[in-house]
Motif scaffolding. Structure first.
Motif, PDB file in Angstrom:
ATOM      1  N   ILE A 189       0.845  -1.196   0.000  1.00 24.08           N
ATOM      2  CA  ILE A 189       0.000   0.000   0.000  1.00 24.08           C
ATOM      3  C   ILE A 189       0.880   1.245   0.000  1.00 24.08           C
ATOM      4  O   ILE A 189       2.054   1.186   0.350  1.00 24.08           O
ATOM      5  CB  ILE A 189      -0.950   0.042   1.216  1.00 24.08           C
ATOM      6  N   ARG A 190       0.296   2.360  -0.397  1.00 23.54           N
ATOM      7  CA  ARG A 190       1.015   3.630  -0.411  1.00 23.54           C
ATOM      8  C   ARG A 190       0.343   4.582   0.555  1.00 23.54           C
ATOM      9  O   ARG A 190      -0.819   4.961   0.372  1.00 23.54           O
ATOM     10  CB  ARG A 190       1.042   4.220  -1.825  1.00 23.54           C
ATOM     11  N   LEU A 191       1.101   4.954   1.596  1.00 17.73           N
ATOM     12  CA  LEU A 191       0.622   5.908   2.592  1.00 17.73           C
ATOM     13  C   LEU A 191       1.442   7.183   2.471  1.00 17.73           C
ATOM     14  O   LEU A 191       2.641   7.136   2.216  1.00 17.73           O
ATOM     15  CB  LEU A 191       0.770   5.337   4.009  1.00 17.73           C
ATOM     16  N   LEU A 192       0.820   8.316   2.665  1.00 19.37           N
ATOM     17  CA  LEU A 192       1.501   9.602   2.601  1.00 19.37           C
ATOM     18  C   LEU A 192       2.185   9.882   3.933  1.00 19.37           C
ATOM     19  O   LEU A 192       1.530   9.984   4.960  1.00 19.37           O
ATOM     20  CB  LEU A 192       0.500  10.716   2.281  1.00 19.37           C
ATOM     21  N   HIS A 193       3.504  10.014   3.914  1.00 22.40           N
ATOM     22  CA  HIS A 193       4.251  10.245   5.142  1.00 22.40           C
ATOM     23  C   HIS A 193       4.305  11.733   5.465  1.00 22.40           C
ATOM     24  O   HIS A 193       4.681  12.549   4.636  1.00 22.40           O
ATOM     25  CB  HIS A 193       5.672   9.699   5.017  1.00 22.40           C
ATOM     26  N   VAL A 194       3.948  12.079   6.710  1.00 21.19           N
ATOM     27  CA  VAL A 194       3.998  13.460   7.188  1.00 21.19           C
ATOM     28  C   VAL A 194       4.912  13.506   8.409  1.00 21.19           C
ATOM     29  O   VAL A 194       4.519  13.105   9.506  1.00 21.19           O
ATOM     30  CB  VAL A 194       2.594  13.983   7.556  1.00 21.19           C
ATOM     31  N   PRO A 195       6.162  13.963   8.247  1.00 28.51           N
ATOM     32  CA  PRO A 195       7.081  14.016   9.392  1.00 28.51           C
ATOM     33  C   PRO A 195       6.823  15.220  10.283  1.00 28.51           C
ATOM     34  O   PRO A 195       6.535  16.313   9.805  1.00 28.51           O
ATOM     35  CB  PRO A 195       8.454  14.106   8.722  1.00 28.51           C
ATOM     36  N   TYR A 196       6.953  15.007  11.589  1.00 23.11           N
ATOM     37  CA  TYR A 196       6.816  16.068  12.591  1.00 23.11           C
ATOM     38  C   TYR A 196       8.130  16.191  13.351  1.00 23.11           C
ATOM     39  O   TYR A 196       9.080  15.454  13.096  1.00 23.11           O
ATOM     40  CB  TYR A 196       5.682  15.755  13.567  1.00 23.11           C
ATOM     41  N   LYS A 197       8.168  17.109  14.297  1.00 22.32           N
ATOM     42  CA  LYS A 197       9.362  17.292  15.111  1.00 22.32           C
ATOM     43  C   LYS A 197       9.339  16.424  16.359  1.00 22.32           C
ATOM     44  O   LYS A 197      10.224  16.518  17.210  1.00 22.32           O
ATOM     45  CB  LYS A 197       9.519  18.765  15.490  1.00 22.32           C
ATOM     46  N   GLY A 198       8.339  15.597  16.485  1.00 24.17           N
ATOM     47  CA  GLY A 198       8.248  14.714  17.638  1.00 24.17           C
ATOM     48  C   GLY A 198       7.060  13.788  17.505  1.00 24.17           C
ATOM     49  O   GLY A 198       6.150  14.024  16.690  1.00 24.17           O
ATOM     50  N   ALA A 199       7.048  12.734  18.312  1.00 24.06           N
ATOM     51  CA  ALA A 199       5.947  11.781  18.264  1.00 24.06           C
ATOM     52  C   ALA A 199       4.664  12.369  18.841  1.00 24.06           C
ATOM     53  O   ALA A 199       3.567  12.036  18.389  1.00 24.06           O
ATOM     54  CB  ALA A 199       6.333  10.511  19.025  1.00 24.06           C
ATOM     55  N   ALA A 200       4.798  13.251  19.841  1.00 22.20           N
ATOM     56  CA  ALA A 200       3.614  13.833  20.480  1.00 22.20           C
ATOM     57  C   ALA A 200       2.770  14.656  19.498  1.00 22.20           C
ATOM     58  O   ALA A 200       1.551  14.477  19.432  1.00 22.20           O
ATOM     59  CB  ALA A 200       4.019  14.676  21.682  1.00 22.20           C
ATOM     60  N   PRO A 201       3.362  15.599  18.725  1.00 16.19           N
ATOM     61  CA  PRO A 201       2.543  16.337  17.772  1.00 16.19           C
ATOM     62  C   PRO A 201       1.965  15.457  16.668  1.00 16.19           C
ATOM     63  O   PRO A 201       0.869  15.730  16.170  1.00 16.19           O
ATOM     64  CB  PRO A 201       3.501  17.392  17.204  1.00 16.19           C
ATOM     65  N   ALA A 202       2.672  14.396  16.302  1.00 11.24           N
ATOM     66  CA  ALA A 202       2.146  13.478  15.295  1.00 11.24           C
ATOM     67  C   ALA A 202       0.899  12.776  15.832  1.00 11.24           C
ATOM     68  O   ALA A 202      -0.102  12.624  15.120  1.00 11.24           O
ATOM     69  CB  ALA A 202       3.209  12.459  14.901  1.00 11.24           C
ATOM     70  N   MET A 203       0.961  12.363  17.100  1.00  7.39           N
ATOM     71  CA  MET A 203      -0.195  11.704  17.693  1.00  7.39           C
ATOM     72  C   MET A 203      -1.349  12.690  17.871  1.00  7.39           C
ATOM     73  O   MET A 203      -2.518  12.350  17.669  1.00  7.39           O
ATOM     74  CB  MET A 203       0.169  11.073  19.034  1.00  7.39           C
ATOM     75  N   ALA A 204      -1.026  13.935  18.258  1.00  3.98           N
ATOM     76  CA  ALA A 204      -2.068  14.952  18.425  1.00  3.98           C
ATOM     77  C   ALA A 204      -2.797  15.194  17.119  1.00  3.98           C
ATOM     78  O   ALA A 204      -4.033  15.330  17.101  1.00  3.98           O
ATOM     79  CB  ALA A 204      -1.452  16.252  18.938  1.00  3.98           C
ATOM     80  N   ASP A 205      -2.062  15.232  16.011  1.00  3.49           N
ATOM     81  CA  ASP A 205      -2.702  15.454  14.716  1.00  3.49           C
ATOM     82  C   ASP A 205      -3.450  14.218  14.237  1.00  3.49           C
ATOM     83  O   ASP A 205      -4.369  14.328  13.421  1.00  3.49           O
ATOM     84  CB  ASP A 205      -1.658  15.879  13.677  1.00  3.49           C
ATOM     85  N   THR A 206      -3.066  13.041  14.725  1.00  3.21           N
ATOM     86  CA  THR A 206      -3.849  11.840  14.436  1.00  3.21           C
ATOM     87  C   THR A 206      -5.196  11.937  15.140  1.00  3.21           C
ATOM     88  O   THR A 206      -6.243  11.628  14.566  1.00  3.21           O
ATOM     89  CB  THR A 206      -3.112  10.570  14.893  1.00  3.21           C
ATOM     90  N   MET A 207      -5.182  12.378  16.382  1.00  2.95           N
ATOM     91  CA  MET A 207      -6.434  12.551  17.119  1.00  2.95           C
ATOM     92  C   MET A 207      -7.312  13.616  16.482  1.00  2.95           C
ATOM     93  O   MET A 207      -8.534  13.498  16.450  1.00  2.95           O
ATOM     94  CB  MET A 207      -6.141  12.918  18.581  1.00  2.95           C
TER      95      MET A 207
END
Length: 337
Positions: A189-207
């Motif tokens: 599968i092809r997923l669009l990768h969006v890098p952040y400056k940390g795992a916390a903001p990535a999880m916040a944007d997932t929520m």
């Protein structure tokens, strides 16, 4: 998309920073056996930001270890360049047992982040392993509004809409990027990768629904978001189910037996550290591994206490480096700067 190169040179800027790091630790090429070791405080360098999972695990360990060896252990956070700066500070330190490294499995990624023109300032296999500390895993979570409940759901949805579903990570080449990137390749599968400056903001944007999924390391915050329904847990990257999330199946259980990416924590010392120093520290780690109170303290941070001898840690790192190289090559992922 997964083959995109990432230029880290601006982020690395190692010259001046490493010079400062070298001042922070004592340098030296040789050390004599320390019969009365330790007779002064020990500095434990964490090459990542203060307050993160690695730093917290290190502080829990340091407190318990200091009680065992009768000397204070001062935890020093030295982030930068994806962990390279703090790791190299230990590499440059005097090998006398008073400057140690608290490492995570990103040590296995380091060899693939530099080109031949810009090599690492150290050999990840060149440190003196002391012992393992704990193990955890990543949790692949999805936004609750996607209607995706399982890994099979994610694969089916992504195959229908390539590059529409996205995943957030703490940065290209990190431990929250590669497990999902390699899984996506394995699943076709092809997923669009969006890098952040940390795992916390990535999880916040997932929520928030800005990205579809992410794969943070297990923490109480992750479990709370799963328990209250804000996030849907699709899988863990551990070999067995996490005791903290007994109802969440592993990727291996869901048809991907080769997709096991545990998070491990281990201690290392500079090359040349006396054997008796390494032995004393490892003996303390072994005793701590069977201490119920210490196990409970690490479990509160989402970690399962482990114990390995120095040779076992060395073998684990070498194996991880080799396996990751094969996986990156097969997936066509290039992390070099």
């Amino acid at each position: 998309m997964l083959n995109r190169q990432y230029n880290r040179r601006a982020a690395l800027g190692l010259g001046g920073v490493l010079a400062m790091a070298a001042i922070a630790v004592s340098t030296g090429a040789h050390a004599q056996p320390q019969g009365n070791y330790p007779d002064r405080p020990i500095q434990l360098i964490v090459p990542y930001s203060a307050g993160g999972p690695t730093d917290v695990a290190a502080r829990v360990m340091a407190q318990a270890l200091s009680q065992r060896i009768g000397q204070n252990i001062v935890v020093m956070s030295m982030p930068g360049a994806g962990g390279v700066i703090g790791t190299d500070a230990v590499n440059r330190a005097k090998p006398d047992g008073y400057t140690l490294l608290f490492a995570v499995n990103s040590m296995a990624i380091f060899p693939y982040t530099r080109s031949a023109k810009n090599p690492l300032p150290f050999d990840p296999n060149g440190f003196a392993p002391i012992g393992s500390v704990a193990e955890s895993a990543h949790v692949i979570v999805a936004n609750k509004n996607l209607g995706i409940k399982t890994i099979a759901d994610l694969v089916a949805a992504a195959k229908k809409k390539p590059d529409v579903y996205s995943f957030g990570s703490a940065g290209i080449g990190g431990t929250t990027h590669l497990p999902i990137a390699l899984f996506a390749h394995r699943a076709g599968i092809r997923l669009l990768h969006v890098p952040y400056k940390g795992a916390a903001p990535a999880m916040a944007d997932t929520m928030a629904g800005v990205v579809s999924i992410s794969g943070p390391g297990y923490t109480d915050a992750v479990k709370a978001a799963i328990d209250n329904g804000t996030l849907v847990a699709l899988a863990t990257t551990s070999a067995k189910r996490l005791p903290f999330l007994p109802n969440v199946p592993t990727l291996a259980e869901q048809g991907y037996p080769d997709m096991v990416f545990p998070i491990w924590y281990a201690m290392f010392a500079p090359k040349g550290t006396p054997d008796n120093v390494v032995e004393k520290l490892n003996t303390a780690l072994k005793a701590m591994a069977s201490d119920a109170a210490y196990q409970k303290q690490q479990a509160a941070q989402g970690n399962v206490v482990t114990y390995m001898t120095p040779p076992q840690v060395a073998d684990m790192l070498k194996t991880d480096i080799a396996k990751l190289g094969t996986r990156l090559k097969d997936a066509g992922i290039n992390l070099e700067d």
